[in-house]
Write an enzyme that holds these catalytic residues in place. Structure first.
Site, PDB file in Angstrom:
ATOM      1  N   GLY A  55       0.772  -1.243   0.000  1.00 33.34           N
ATOM      2  CA  GLY A  55       0.000   0.000   0.000  1.00 33.34           C
ATOM      3  C   GLY A  55       0.799   1.287   0.000  1.00 33.34           C
ATOM      4  O   GLY A  55       0.320   2.320  -0.459  1.00 33.34           O
ATOM      5  N   ASP A 111       0.850   3.480   4.335  1.00 36.35           N
ATOM      6  CA  ASP A 111      -0.277   4.180   3.709  1.00 36.35           C
ATOM      7  C   ASP A 111      -1.394   4.436   4.723  1.00 36.35           C
ATOM      8  O   ASP A 111      -2.004   5.503   4.712  1.00 36.35           O
ATOM      9  CB  ASP A 111      -0.820   3.404   2.504  1.00 36.35           C
ATOM     10  N   ASP A 114      -4.761   1.369  10.776  1.00 37.75           N
ATOM     11  CA  ASP A 114      -6.133   0.919  11.028  1.00 37.75           C
ATOM     12  C   ASP A 114      -6.201   0.407  12.467  1.00 37.75           C
ATOM     13  O   ASP A 114      -6.347   1.191  13.402  1.00 37.75           O
ATOM     14  CB  ASP A 114      -6.462  -0.163   9.984  1.00 37.75           C
TER      15      ASP A 114
END
Ligand code: PRP
Length: 189
Positions: A55, A111, A114
């Site tokens: 990512g 990137d 989470d």
């Protein structure tokens, strides 16, 4: 005079809206690079940038080209089980870096943050490698999703808890190379 227009891929039916356009991303990446250039201005050895595959590859490519401090680019690949069910933070190393980080400053480039499991694992892992320091540069943060606490060194943007794609982020490998970040219309199962 000839004019050249930039082709911006249009939204598809699967994408709800553009969350962050390409110009805004570019400006923010420049600001992050400026801060990094300032903070590492006096380092003796090159800064090791470690992009977390897949990512981060577009973010890392843009960021490193705005850096004036000496740096080298490296990559690492990890996978974490159970992310979809929020039940496990078992992170597995799939592909290690090629550079030796001993006595170097390391900047992990991600990137998105989470649950935090990936960055927490990488932070602890690099701290065992004789590094001078370990910091991170995260383009997107989803604060509502954190499970483990992670201190972010450089942050691009906070985003809401929606599925985001583009600028490196994908859904099943789709939309990774969009030049902007968009919301993916996720339908609950
Ligand atoms: C994404 C992202 C981070 C990680 C963050 O990677 O690139 O590495 O998840 O999630 P966490 O904070 O919950 O650990 P993903 O596994 O989707 O792989 P990809 O980058 O190859 O798409």
């Amino acid at each position: 005079m000839t004019r050249k227009s930039i082709a911006i891929p249009p939204l598809t039916d699967e994408l709800a809206c553009v969350l962050i356009d390409a110009e805004t991303i570019d400006r923010r990446v420049a600001e992050l690079a400026q801060q990094i250039n300032h903070d590492y201005a006096n380092i003796k050895e090159p800064l090791i940038l470690v992009g977390v595959l897949k990512g981060s590859f577009i973010f890392l490519a843009d960021l490193c080209r705005k850096l004036t401090v000496p740096h080298v680019v490296d990559f690492i690949s990890v996978s974490s089980y159970g992310k979809t069910t929020n039940t496990s933070g078992n992170v597995r190393l799939l592909m290690d870096t090629r550079e030796n980080q001993e006595n170097h400053h390391v900047l992990i480039v991600e990137d998105i943050l989470d649950s935090g499991y990936t960055l927490d694992y990488l932070d602890r892992n690099f701290k065992t490698r004789g590094t001078k320091s370990v910091k991170n540069c995260v383009l997107l943060d989803k604060p509502d999703r954190h499970v483990v606490p992670v201190e972010i060194s450089y942050l691009g943007f906070d985003v809401p808890d929606v599925w985001v794609v583009g600028y490196g982020l994908d859904v099943g490998e789709k939309y990774r190379t969009l030049p902007y970040i968009a919301e993916y219309k996720h339908e609950e199962a």
